[in-house]
Structures are given as structure tokens and as C-alpha cells.
Design a protein around this motif. Structure first.
Motif, PDB file in Angstrom:
ATOM      1  N   GLY A   6      -2.369   3.668  -4.291  1.00 22.75           N
ATOM      2  CA  GLY A   6      -3.591   4.228  -4.645  1.00 22.75           C
ATOM      3  C   GLY A   6      -3.956   4.847  -6.035  1.00 22.75           C
ATOM      4  O   GLY A   6      -4.872   5.035  -6.427  1.00 22.75           O
ATOM      5  N   GLN A   7      -2.742   5.228  -6.388  1.00 22.71           N
ATOM      6  CA  GLN A   7      -2.954   5.815  -7.859  1.00 22.71           C
ATOM      7  C   GLN A   7      -3.420   4.938  -8.799  1.00 22.71           C
ATOM      8  O   GLN A   7      -4.056   5.307  -9.951  1.00 22.71           O
ATOM      9  CB  GLN A   7      -1.628   6.376  -8.503  1.00 22.71           C
ATOM     10  N   LEU A   8      -3.230   3.500  -8.650  1.00 23.96           N
ATOM     11  CA  LEU A   8      -3.777   2.615  -9.663  1.00 23.96           C
ATOM     12  C   LEU A   8      -5.420   2.500  -9.457  1.00 23.96           C
ATOM     13  O   LEU A   8      -5.818   2.568 -10.729  1.00 23.96           O
ATOM     14  CB  LEU A   8      -3.390   1.189  -9.002  1.00 23.96           C
ATOM     15  N   ASP A   9      -5.857   3.149  -8.380  1.00 19.57           N
ATOM     16  CA  ASP A   9      -7.508   3.073  -8.477  1.00 19.57           C
ATOM     17  C   ASP A   9      -7.959   4.263  -9.343  1.00 19.57           C
ATOM     18  O   ASP A   9      -8.985   4.150 -10.242  1.00 19.57           O
ATOM     19  CB  ASP A   9      -7.847   3.585  -7.066  1.00 19.57           C
ATOM     20  N   ASP A  48      -7.360  14.086  -5.847  1.00 20.85           N
ATOM     21  CA  ASP A  48      -6.243  14.058  -5.071  1.00 20.85           C
ATOM     22  C   ASP A  48      -5.730  12.485  -4.814  1.00 20.85           C
ATOM     23  O   ASP A  48      -4.940  12.393  -3.911  1.00 20.85           O
ATOM     24  CB  ASP A  48      -6.506  14.631  -3.799  1.00 20.85           C
ATOM     25  N   ARG A  49      -5.597  11.833  -6.002  1.00 23.37           N
ATOM     26  CA  ARG A  49      -5.039  10.477  -5.786  1.00 23.37           C
ATOM     27  C   ARG A  49      -3.799  10.306  -6.473  1.00 23.37           C
ATOM     28  O   ARG A  49      -3.015   9.477  -6.357  1.00 23.37           O
ATOM     29  CB  ARG A  49      -6.039   9.513  -6.125  1.00 23.37           C
ATOM     30  N   SER A  50      -3.661  11.190  -7.674  1.00 21.67           N
ATOM     31  CA  SER A  50      -2.660  10.911  -8.458  1.00 21.67           C
ATOM     32  C   SER A  50      -1.635  12.117  -8.821  1.00 21.67           C
ATOM     33  O   SER A  50      -1.077  11.893  -9.622  1.00 21.67           O
ATOM     34  CB  SER A  50      -3.027  10.170  -9.908  1.00 21.67           C
ATOM     35  N   ARG A  51      -2.363  13.209  -8.313  1.00 19.55           N
ATOM     36  CA  ARG A  51      -1.435  14.456  -8.791  1.00 19.55           C
ATOM     37  C   ARG A  51      -0.045  14.427  -8.332  1.00 19.55           C
ATOM     38  O   ARG A  51       0.711  14.932  -9.081  1.00 19.55           O
ATOM     39  CB  ARG A  51      -2.168  15.756  -8.131  1.00 19.55           C
ATOM     40  N   TYR A  52       0.424  13.870  -7.363  1.00 23.07           N
ATOM     41  CA  TYR A  52       1.596  13.660  -7.021  1.00 23.07           C
ATOM     42  C   TYR A  52       2.269  12.341  -7.231  1.00 23.07           C
ATOM     43  O   TYR A  52       3.387  12.060  -6.303  1.00 23.07           O
ATOM     44  CB  TYR A  52       1.701  14.003  -5.246  1.00 23.07           C
ATOM     45  N   SER A  53       1.980  11.591  -8.168  1.00 27.97           N
ATOM     46  CA  SER A  53       2.368  10.649  -8.669  1.00 27.97           C
ATOM     47  C   SER A  53       3.389  10.675  -9.715  1.00 27.97           C
ATOM     48  O   SER A  53       3.649  11.785 -10.315  1.00 27.97           O
ATOM     49  CB  SER A  53       1.354   9.651  -9.511  1.00 27.97           C
ATOM     50  N   GLN A 103      -2.929   0.567   1.161  1.00 23.91           N
ATOM     51  CA  GLN A 103      -2.347   1.488   0.048  1.00 23.91           C
ATOM     52  C   GLN A 103      -2.184   2.924   0.573  1.00 23.91           C
ATOM     53  O   GLN A 103      -2.912   3.322   1.074  1.00 23.91           O
ATOM     54  CB  GLN A 103      -3.050   1.040  -1.328  1.00 23.91           C
ATOM     55  N   ARG A 104      -1.337   3.411  -0.033  1.00 26.24           N
ATOM     56  CA  ARG A 104      -1.023   4.781   0.315  1.00 26.24           C
ATOM     57  C   ARG A 104      -1.498   5.581  -1.323  1.00 26.24           C
ATOM     58  O   ARG A 104      -1.431   5.176  -2.246  1.00 26.24           O
ATOM     59  CB  ARG A 104       0.692   4.844   0.190  1.00 26.24           C
ATOM     60  N   ASN A 105      -1.980   6.747  -0.835  1.00 25.18           N
ATOM     61  CA  ASN A 105      -2.348   7.582  -2.144  1.00 25.18           C
ATOM     62  C   ASN A 105      -1.399   8.689  -2.140  1.00 25.18           C
ATOM     63  O   ASN A 105      -0.857   9.188  -1.265  1.00 25.18           O
ATOM     64  CB  ASN A 105      -3.849   8.284  -1.624  1.00 25.18           C
ATOM     65  N   SER A 106      -1.077   8.972  -3.454  1.00 18.80           N
ATOM     66  CA  SER A 106      -0.206  10.335  -3.777  1.00 18.80           C
ATOM     67  C   SER A 106      -0.771  11.519  -3.687  1.00 18.80           C
ATOM     68  O   SER A 106      -1.211  12.206  -4.559  1.00 18.80           O
ATOM     69  CB  SER A 106       0.455   9.839  -5.133  1.00 18.80           C
ATOM     70  N   MET A 107      -1.210  11.974  -2.619  1.00 17.52           N
ATOM     71  CA  MET A 107      -1.700  13.273  -2.473  1.00 17.52           C
ATOM     72  C   MET A 107      -0.998  14.423  -1.634  1.00 17.52           C
ATOM     73  O   MET A 107       0.258  13.921  -1.314  1.00 17.52           O
ATOM     74  CB  MET A 107      -3.066  13.141  -1.366  1.00 17.52           C
ATOM     75  N   ARG A 108      -1.572  15.693  -1.677  1.00 15.93           N
ATOM     76  CA  ARG A 108      -0.617  16.567  -1.409  1.00 15.93           C
ATOM     77  C   ARG A 108      -0.519  16.704   0.185  1.00 15.93           C
ATOM     78  O   ARG A 108      -1.112  17.536   0.863  1.00 15.93           O
ATOM     79  CB  ARG A 108      -1.085  18.040  -1.854  1.00 15.93           C
ATOM     80  N   GLU A 156      -4.918   4.288   2.844  1.00 13.24           N
ATOM     81  CA  GLU A 156      -6.336   3.940   2.834  1.00 13.24           C
ATOM     82  C   GLU A 156      -6.337   2.462   3.012  1.00 13.24           C
ATOM     83  O   GLU A 156      -5.360   1.943   2.597  1.00 13.24           O
ATOM     84  CB  GLU A 156      -6.631   4.293   1.465  1.00 13.24           C
ATOM     85  N   LYS A 181      -8.506  -1.306   2.511  1.00  9.64           N
ATOM     86  CA  LYS A 181      -9.703  -1.636   1.680  1.00  9.64           C
ATOM     87  C   LYS A 181     -10.340  -2.908   2.555  1.00  9.64           C
ATOM     88  O   LYS A 181      -9.230  -3.924   2.575  1.00  9.64           O
ATOM     89  CB  LYS A 181      -9.251  -2.012   0.289  1.00  9.64           C
TER      90      LYS A 181
END
Lengths: 328, 193
Positions: A143-146, A165-170, B75-80, B92, B94
Motif C-alpha cells: 500500500g505504501q506504493l500508492d 497513515d499509509r507509509s509512516r510505518y514503512s 495489499q497491506r498498508n503500513s499503518m499504526r 485493502e 482494489k
């Protein structure tokens, strides 16, 4: 060309290279408050309420040139002499690399080059960091690619539109761009090994230099395709590459190329030549997805509307440049 | 043994999809710091398994999931979120504008449950080859993925993630001009055609 300094309106610390944050758990730590380092409490560290003796975060007071990383870390080590560190999976070393002097497309080139090399980088950063919730790779969380694709799609304005909130923890956090004018690399596991952190900082600065030389994501892609995985690593990192090499590293870089392919593809499409110019009588015309996509790819401005059966409607034209705005 | 408190294990793994010894499992209960109650996504059987940092891993990227002879891109999101596994909050899906025998809403709603054998196929990287995928897509008027990133529909159109990028012609993928560079990702398929 405008640099990120101009785009973001930042002025300070242009000559410095890196900022460093070191999260630590253990015993016998204390507040370090010098011209170079300050100490902060970090809610993600344990035990709660253990600050500063049992857990603390040590942060550079301001970014420094990469040549001074080693003495800065040595100073911190001396300040904390007597402390016993127990770095858990919660602890990490975050490196902010200053990109304010880069032009926008050079910053994108740096992000893309990082994705190609993410696997060897993360291997260097520590086995426990792969799949770690606090620094997810592209291979873990696509998802970080988005977020970074938004930087391409929206152009310079993209830095103001990064989703929160999509890449902060990448492992690569692009959200730091707007705040600090830096790219934040969160991959390194918690440690206070002066040489290891110094090599990591130098590698990231070389990645930045490589990106500037290639100028844009297409340049990076061409260089990768010309050299292939292992030689690409050697080319980017020079004599530092030996620290990042392991059996199968070429295959891992090829995998990075495969999973980040949207990045140069989107760059190519966004920068394709001359938008198609629809005439007034085209407004309201139903067009195919592929046509709408090609129109966008050539730089046309579009809004989104879900048409039926994969078709899209040319809705209205821009008054300024007479180009049709397609809604699909 | 995971060397963590039960609270931490609960927070990291409960109600999420993880990989245990390379197989996709849904964690339904944390029994101890050594045993998890899981449902095997492929067999849908429930079992108590011993886990350690060696055999318990986070899933890697999801990619295309074949569902109801249609596809959806996960896809997985890198969230808290503290969960190490895949859960409703960090995943998520698509929806593609591709042919599908079921409504997109139905496919999406089912995909979000994270509790079905087809997700195991995606996480374990099991896909039919291009020939089989195309035959199946035509048979069901749908779309079938033959790779984590590529799918083919009943009109022989080829999809890369959510983008339509080419066509299957005489058993080989022919990319549109604007997507020609994708061919380097599909070397094996076209070599075999």
C-alpha cells in the motif's frame, strides 16, 4: 529547476546530510543533553514510565554532515558509558536523509532506487526487521506504493497530499518530506554500533548522490537494466557495496524491480508527450478506459467517475488550455 | 515459544492471518505463549499449533486473489496497527473494472473476510498458468490471475494490477505500446508460449 527547498519553502540546514534517532531499552541510561544530542521519551518503548533509565530515544539536535556521523556517535556512546543496552524489536535507528537540495524528479529517483535495493538494505539492517510492524518493506506492505505514486501523479503538489497513515510505518517513510524535507529510513534495528550506523548513513547518502546523477526514475531504471542486480548495487554504493552483498543478492534486487515496476511506469506515462486535445463537440462523448488512461498518461487532467461497462465520459473542457477534462 | 507476554501475543496475532511453517492460517485464539488456535485457510480445519519465532511469520504481499472466477487485488498498508498479521484494518482490496460473473460488491465483501482458501493460494503464490487461466476466464465469463501481478479476462485482455495493459494473442501476452516495458516481468510465460 526548483529544488525541494523551494517547493517546501525550507531554508535551514541545507549543507547537512543526515538526522539520526536511536531508540534504546536497557538499564542505566540517562538524559543526554549536549550541543549534538538531546533525549526524548518515546511512547512505543518499554517499560512504560521507564524514561530515561530504562528506555529513551536519543536524537541529533540538528542534521549533520555524513562525515561527522562517526564522532557524533562516539560522543553519544561516551555519554552513555555504564548503560547496559537491551535492544528489543521495538527499538530502531531512524536515519533522515536531507533531500532539500534535490530537484523533485531526483527525489523520486532516490525513492525508486531505494525500492530496488530495499532487500539488501534491510538484510544489512537486521534479520528481525523483515516483516517488522514498525518498518514494513514494500514486499510486506504494498500500500505504501500508492503514497509514493501520488508524488508522481500529483507532481510537486504531491508532497502536500501524502496520506497520513499509509507509509509512516514503512521502512522508507516519505511523510517526513513535508515536515523535515527528508526521507526517513526506519529499517535499522536498535543498536549503538558506531561503524554499522556510520556505514548505513554513508550508503544512504550515496544512494542520494546516485539519484542526482541519474536525474529521474527512468534514468535509474535504465541503469538497473543495463547493469543487472549485483552490478547495480556495486555501482550505487561503490566500496560500501561489500557490506550489503550476500548469496542471492542479485535475485533479491530483481525481485525489488518486479514489485516496484508501477513506479517507473507511472513516471513514464505522466511524462509522455503532448496531451490529446479533444474538441468542444467531444464533451459528453463516451470513451474507453484505455483511451482515458492514455489521455491521462499524456498529461491530460482527469477526474474520476465510474462509467458503466468500463467506459468513461468526456465531461468538460478546461477554459485555460482548451483541453478536455475527462470524467471516468 | 514466542518470548512475549500473552497480552502482546494477543495484540500482535489474534484475529489475523499469519504464516505458520509456510501455510496461511487465521489465528482465532491465543492459548499460551507457545500455542495458537488457528484455522487453516486452505482446509478450513481448526487446530492448535505450537509456534516459535522460527515458524511464525507475517505474510508477504498479497497481490491478486482469484475469487468466484473474478479477481481482486489485495495489499497491506503500513499503518499504526500493532498486528503482525493481515487483518481487516491493515488490508485493502482494489476492485478492477474487469469482467466478473459476480458483482464487484460481492467479490469485495467476501475478500474482506480474510477467511477463505483462495487467500491461501495468493499468499502461498499458487496461480494457474496463463493457458489454464485464459480457458477458465472464457468458460466463466470472468477474469483469472496467473501471477501475483497479472490476470487475464474472458476477452483475452491482460491486466497488470488494476490496469488493462495488453492482450493474449496466440498464447502469448502482447502488451500495449504504453506498457511494453512490462514484458520483462513476464519472460517465462512468453518464452513458453
Amino acid at each position: 529547476m526548483r529544488t525541494l527547498k523551494d517547493i517546501l519553502g525550507k531554508k535551514k540546514f541545507l549543507k547537512s546530510d543526515v538526522g539520526i534517532e536511536i531508540e534504546a531499552e536497557g538499564e542505566g541510561m540517562r538524559i543526554v543533553d549536549t550541543a549534538i544530542w538531546r533525549t526524548e521519551s518515546d511512547g512505543s518503548l518499554r517499560p512504560k514510565g521507564g524514561f530515561p533509565n530504562l528506555c529513551a530515544e536519543f536524537v541529533l539536535t540538528q542534521p549533520i554532515p555524513v562525515a561527522t556521523v562517526k564522532p557524533a556517535l562516539q560522543q553519544l556512546k561516551e555519554e552513555l558509558a555504564g548503560a547496559v543496552f537491551k535492544f528489543s524489536s521495538r527499538c530502531s535507528v531512524h536515519i533522515h536523509v536531507n533531500v532539500l537540495n534535490l530537484e523533485y524528479q531526483q527525489m523520486l529517483a532516490m525513492i525508486y532506487a531505494y525500492y530496488l535495493l530495499e532487500e539488501p538494505f534491510m538484510t544489512y539492517c537486521g534479520k528481525s526487521r523483515k516483516g517488522n510492524n514498525f518498518c514494513l518493506r514494500l514486499a510486506d506492505a504494498e500500500g505504501q506504493l500508492d503514497s509514493v505514486m501520488g508524488l508522481i501523479r500529483d507532481g510537486e503538489e504531491g508532497v502536500y497530499r501524502l496520506p497520513g497513515d499509509r507509509s509512516r510505518y514503512s521502512a522508507l517513510n516519505v511523510e517526513a518530506l513535508g515536515k523535515y524535507g527528508s526521507l526517513e529510513f526506519r529499517g535499522m534495528e536498535g543498536n549503538l554500533d558506531v561503524n554499522r550506523i556510520d556505514i548505513w548513513c554513508n550508503a544512504l547518502v550515496r544512494l542520494r548522490e546516485f539519484a542526482v546523477a541519474q536525474n529521474d526514475p527512468t534514468g535509474v531504471q535504465k541503469k538497473y537494466q543495463e547493469l543487472g542486480g549485483k552490478k547495480f548495487l556495486d555501482f550505487v554504493l561503490g566500496d560500501l557495496a561489500e557490506h550489503f552483498v550476500y548469496r542471492g543478492v542479485g535475485r533479491d534486487i530483481d525481485y525489488g524491480f518486479s514489485i516496484s515496476f508501477d513506479f517507473p511506469l507511472m513516471w513514464e506515462r505522466v511524462n509522455a508527450k503532448a496531451p490529446v486535445e479533444y474538441k468542444d463537440h467531444d464533451v459528453g462523448k463516451v470513451i474507453a478506459w484505455r483511451e482515458a488512461d492514455a489521455f491521462m498518461g499524456r498529461g491530460g487532467r482527469v477526474d474520476v467517475y465510474n462509467g458503466e461497462n468500463g467506459t468513461y465520459v468526456v465531461k468538460k473542457r478546461s477554459t485555460q488550455n482548451q483541453k478536455v477534462v475527462a470524467l471516468f | 515459544m514466542l518470548n512475549m507476554s500473552i497480552e502482546d501475543i494477543n495484540q500482535k496475532y489474534n484475529n489475523s492471518v499469519v504464516m505458520i511453517d509456510g501455510a496461511a492460517k487465521y489465528v482465532t485464539k491465543v492459548i499460551s505463549d507457545e500455542f495458537l488456535r488457528v484455522t487453516d485457510l486452505r482446509t478450513q480445519a481448526t487446530e492448535d499449533l505450537a509456534v516459535s519465532p522460527r515458524n511464525l511469520k507475517s505474510p508477504e504481499r498479497i497481490g491478486f486473489v482469484n475469487l468466484f472466477n473474478s479477481v481482486i487485488y489485495g495489499q497491506r498498508n503500513s499503518m499504526r496497527i500493532m498486528r503482525n498479521g493481515l487483518c481487516k484494518e491493515n488490508v485493502e482490496f482494489k476492485v478492477l473494472e474487469c469482467p466478473s460473473p459476480k458483482s464487484k460488491g460481492t467479490v469485495l465483501a467476501h475478500a474482506r473476510t480474510l477467511y477463505y482458501p483462495e487467500l491461501a493460494d495468493a499468499l502461498e503464490n499458487i496461480y494457474p498458468d496463463l493457458k489454464v487461466a485464459l480457458r477458465k476466464a472464457k468458460q466463466h465469463n470472468g477474469t483469472v490471475a496467473f501471477d501475483k501481478q497479472f490476470a487475464v479476462d474472458c476477452n483475452a485482455d491482460v491486466w497488470y494490477k488494476i490496469y488493462k495493459v495488453g492482450k493474449v494473442v496466440k498464447g502469448a501476452v502482447v502488451f500495449d505500446d504504453s506498457a511494453a516495458s512490462l514484458s520483462c516481468l513476464l519472460g517465462d510465460y512468453n518464452a513458453d508460449a
